[in-house]
Scaffold this active site. Structure first.
Site, PDB file in Angstrom:
ATOM      1  N   GLU A  28       0.846  -1.202   0.000  1.00 62.35           N
ATOM      2  CA  GLU A  28       0.000   0.000   0.000  1.00 62.35           C
ATOM      3  C   GLU A  28       0.876   1.245   0.000  1.00 62.35           C
ATOM      4  OE1 GLU A  28      -3.274   0.162  -1.005  1.00 62.35           O
ATOM      5  OE2 GLU A  28      -3.646  -1.299   0.577  1.00 62.35           O
ATOM      6  N   HIS A  29       0.500   2.213  -0.835  1.00 66.56           N
ATOM      7  CA  HIS A  29       1.266   3.468  -0.993  1.00 66.56           C
ATOM      8  C   HIS A  29       2.680   3.179  -1.485  1.00 66.56           C
ATOM      9  CE1 HIS A  29      -1.556   6.532   0.561  1.00 66.56           C
ATOM     10  NE2 HIS A  29      -2.073   5.499   1.195  1.00 66.56           N
ATOM     11  N   THR A  30       2.832   2.102  -2.221  1.00 66.12           N
ATOM     12  CA  THR A  30       4.134   1.771  -2.804  1.00 66.12           C
ATOM     13  C   THR A  30       4.164   2.085  -4.300  1.00 66.12           C
ATOM     14  OG1 THR A  30       3.253  -0.461  -2.912  1.00 66.12           O
ATOM     15  CG2 THR A  30       4.868  -0.021  -1.190  1.00 66.12           C
ATOM     16  N   GLY A 117     -16.517   4.588  -3.348  1.00 66.21           N
ATOM     17  CA  GLY A 117     -15.867   5.282  -2.237  1.00 66.21           C
ATOM     18  C   GLY A 117     -15.523   4.364  -1.078  1.00 66.21           C
ATOM     19  N   ALA A 118     -15.513   3.047  -1.315  1.00 66.40           N
ATOM     20  CA  ALA A 118     -15.263   2.083  -0.240  1.00 66.40           C
ATOM     21  C   ALA A 118     -13.832   1.564  -0.265  1.00 66.40           C
ATOM     22  CB  ALA A 118     -16.249   0.915  -0.350  1.00 66.40           C
ATOM     23  N   SER A 121     -11.943   0.582  -5.301  1.00 61.69           N
ATOM     24  CA  SER A 121     -11.580   1.069  -6.637  1.00 61.69           C
ATOM     25  C   SER A 121     -12.707   1.049  -7.653  1.00 61.69           C
ATOM     26  CB  SER A 121     -10.416   0.250  -7.189  1.00 61.69           C
ATOM     27  OG  SER A 121      -9.280   1.021  -7.106  1.00 61.69           O
ATOM     28  N   SER A 123     -13.630   3.653  -8.997  1.00 65.96           N
ATOM     29  CA  SER A 123     -13.205   4.626 -10.011  1.00 65.96           C
ATOM     30  C   SER A 123     -12.382   3.931 -11.097  1.00 65.96           C
ATOM     31  CB  SER A 123     -12.436   5.790  -9.380  1.00 65.96           C
ATOM     32  OG  SER A 123     -11.293   5.336  -8.690  1.00 65.96           O
ATOM     33  N   ASP A 167      -4.398   0.558  -9.000  1.00 67.94           N
ATOM     34  CA  ASP A 167      -5.822   0.223  -9.117  1.00 67.94           C
ATOM     35  C   ASP A 167      -6.189  -0.142 -10.551  1.00 67.94           C
ATOM     36  OD1 ASP A 167      -5.852   0.981  -6.506  1.00 67.94           O
ATOM     37  OD2 ASP A 167      -6.947   2.859  -6.815  1.00 67.94           O
ATOM     38  N   TYR A 219      -3.522  12.363   0.907  1.00 68.46           N
ATOM     39  CA  TYR A 219      -2.878  11.489  -0.081  1.00 68.46           C
ATOM     40  C   TYR A 219      -1.770  12.249  -0.807  1.00 68.46           C
ATOM     41  CZ  TYR A 219      -2.328   8.107  -3.859  1.00 68.46           C
ATOM     42  OH  TYR A 219      -1.817   7.200  -4.745  1.00 68.46           O
TER      43      TYR A 219
HETATM   44  P1  ADP Z   1     -13.203   4.185  -4.921  1.00 66.39           P
HETATM   45  O1  ADP Z   1     -12.438   4.156  -6.191  1.00 66.39           O
HETATM   46  O2  ADP Z   1     -12.429   3.640  -3.768  1.00 66.39           O
HETATM   47  O3  ADP Z   1     -14.542   3.554  -5.004  1.00 66.39           O
HETATM   48  P2  ADP Z   1     -13.134   6.986  -5.472  1.00 66.39           P
HETATM   49  O4  ADP Z   1     -13.448   8.187  -4.656  1.00 66.39           O
HETATM   50  O5  ADP Z   1     -11.788   6.883  -6.076  1.00 66.39           O
HETATM   51  O6  ADP Z   1     -13.451   5.714  -4.562  1.00 66.39           O
HETATM   52  O7  ADP Z   1     -14.163   6.856  -6.664  1.00 66.39           O
HETATM   53  C1  ADP Z   1     -15.542   6.965  -6.422  1.00 66.39           C
HETATM   54  C2  ADP Z   1     -16.164   7.874  -7.471  1.00 66.39           C
HETATM   55  O8  ADP Z   1     -16.113   7.235  -8.752  1.00 66.39           O
HETATM   56  C3  ADP Z   1     -17.619   8.167  -7.226  1.00 66.39           C
HETATM   57  O9  ADP Z   1     -17.790   9.263  -6.362  1.00 66.39           O
HETATM   58  C4  ADP Z   1     -18.115   8.470  -8.636  1.00 66.39           C
HETATM   59  O10 ADP Z   1     -17.784   9.789  -8.997  1.00 66.39           O
HETATM   60  C5  ADP Z   1     -17.268   7.543  -9.493  1.00 66.39           C
HETATM   61  N1  ADP Z   1     -17.957   6.273  -9.780  1.00 66.39           N
HETATM   62  C6  ADP Z   1     -17.519   5.039  -9.492  1.00 66.39           C
HETATM   63  N2  ADP Z   1     -18.392   4.080  -9.921  1.00 66.39           N
HETATM   64  C7  ADP Z   1     -19.423   4.750 -10.491  1.00 66.39           C
HETATM   65  C8  ADP Z   1     -20.649   4.351 -11.124  1.00 66.39           C
HETATM   66  N3  ADP Z   1     -21.004   3.079 -11.245  1.00 66.39           N
HETATM   67  N4  ADP Z   1     -21.464   5.334 -11.592  1.00 66.39           N
HETATM   68  C9  ADP Z   1     -21.133   6.631 -11.478  1.00 66.39           C
HETATM   69  N5  ADP Z   1     -20.002   7.054 -10.894  1.00 66.39           N
HETATM   70  C10 ADP Z   1     -19.143   6.150 -10.400  1.00 66.39           C
HETATM   71 MG    MG Z   2     -10.653   5.232  -6.621  1.00 66.78          MG
END
Ligand code: ADP
Ligand code: MG
Length: 377
Positions: A28-30, A117-118, A121, A123, A167, A219
């Site tokens: 992590e963070h590597t 946001g959990a 990943s 995103s 990720d 971060y």
């Molecule tokens: P993580 O990647 O850990 O889930 P992030 O904050 O990096 O958290 O990414 C979450 C963001 O990605 C959400 O707030 C949204 O903007 C976007 N996102 C992820 N999945 C979706 C989805 N299925 N529909 C719309 N937006 C999404």
């Molecule tokens: Mg993310």
């Protein structure tokens, strides 16, 4: 997906693509220190149904994003213009343009089982699903590693999140039944068999349901701190240090940087150790490495939080082989490695501990090493 796409856009999609979320076993963070990581793709994934458009419009809709279709122009994307979730998919189109690929518009519909946001990943799953869709639709012929780097570029340069490449590489390059041993500097990765269930073990992800605001600025500060430490030591990156160098170099740094360097160096060593254990088929022996990784993130990097610590402590008290926060920190998810028949009681104990502490109920997600991004329809 097809039905929803038809309802939204009034036509059939040309195809459907899937990209998974990930949990990082260790490392992590590597990634931004040119080091090593060992993620797996998880069964939870993001689907994108897509259809090319000839008029250059880029239309985006998500079953999770609340709001109407986002309507953009594929040729006129500039960072900062899209401030909603649409920045992730639009960023991929922007990054493809930037890399010299002549791609046009599309209609995209997104649906996902990766909690957002959990720390799992969502995103990267979203970016990779879009990157794979564009790669096929516009016949770019790019491989998973290049697509992952396009996805990372989208997140860094368009969505404005300074993440490393772990990720996206996990979502794009992982395979079923294996962890991905990433060497970020070398730009290489290797599949390492990871099948805890074959040894009567289970891996549980616990979403703490908290994301402390501190995370965003912190971060960048951690990343800057690591880069500064490397500069002060005359190194290209902290990757260049091994555990044997620590006593010597730590004397040269201010105490905040000492903590950062110690985490990165010991964490890289933990990845190497974990890979050796997995190759020797000793999955349960990974447990203490996970827990040591958590302690390092908690005490040296200082990016854990009360909720994540409570999951780790409760899981260990109920017989887990090991547990650690995974992802960027300040909340998100914790992974727990335990005997298969301990997974459920651990989940119950964690839920009870959260109730007693007055925290929101956590979400329990059994995970296994799943396939990376691909076309599914
Ligand atoms: P993580 O990647 O850990 O889930 P992030 O904050 O990096 O958290 O990414 C979450 C963001 O990605 C959400 O707030 C949204 O903007 C976007 N996102 C992820 N999945 C979706 C989805 N299925 N529909 C719309 N937006 C999404
Ligand atoms: Mg993310």
């Amino acid at each position: 997906m097809r039905e929803a796409f038809r309802r939204i856009y009034g036509a059939d999609p040309e195809g459907i693509w899937a990209a998974p979320g990930r949990v990082n076993l260790i490392g992590e963070h590597t990634d931004y220190n040119d080091g090593f990581a060992l993620p797996i793709a998880i069964p939870q994934h993001t689907l994108v149904a897509a259809r090319r458009r000839r008029d250059g419009r880029l239309r985006l809709h998500s079953a999770q994003g609340d709001g109407p279709v986002i309507d953009l122009h594929a040729d006129r994307l500039t960072p900062g213009v899209v401030t909603t979730w649409g920045a992730y998919p639009a960023g991929v189109v922007w990054a493809l343009h930037e890399a010299g690929h002549r791609v046009g518009g599309a209609d995209l519909h997104v649906d996902s089982t990766v909690p957002s946001g959990a720390g799992l990943s969502s995103s990267a799953a979203l970016e990779c699903a879009v990157a794979f869709a564009y790669n096929d639709l516009y016949e770019l012929g790019l491989g998973p590693t290049v697509l992952a780097l396009i996805a990372q570029r989208a997140e860094n340069g368009f969505a404005g999140v300074p993440c490393g490449a772990m990720d996206q590489l996990a979502s794009a390059c992982c395979t079923d039944g294996a962890a991905l041993h990433l060497d970020i500097r070398a730009g290489t990765h290797e599949q390492v068999p990871f099948a805890p269930q074959a040894q009567g073990l289970g891996l549980l992800a616990v979403d703490t349901r908290v994301k402390h605001d501190l995370g965003d600025g912190a971060y960048a500060a951690l990343r800057t701190g690591c880069e500064r430490a490397a500069r002060l030591l005359g190194l290209a990156a902290l990757r260049d240090l091994g555990p044997q160098d620590l006593p010597r170099v730590l004397e040269l740094l201010p105490s905040r940087l000492v903590r950062l360097v110690r985490h990165v160096v010991t964490e890289n060593a933990r990845v190497t150790q974990a890979v050796s254990l997995l190759r020797a088929g000793q999955v349960a022996a990974l447990g203490p490495i996970l827990t040591a990784g958590h302690v390092s993130l908690r005490d040296d990097f200082r990016i854990s939080c009360a909720e994540s610590d409570l999951v780790v402590d409760t899981a260990l008290a109920h017989g887990a082989h090991g547990a650690r926060m995974t992802g960027g920190g300040f909340g998100g998810s914790v992974i727990v490695l335990a005997e298969e028949d301990r997974v459920e009681p651990i989940g119950v104990a964690v839920t009870e501990a959260f109730r007693a502490a007055g925290y929101q109920a956590p979400q329990l997600l059994p995970v296994a090493a799943a396939a990376g991004a691909r076309r599914v329809g």
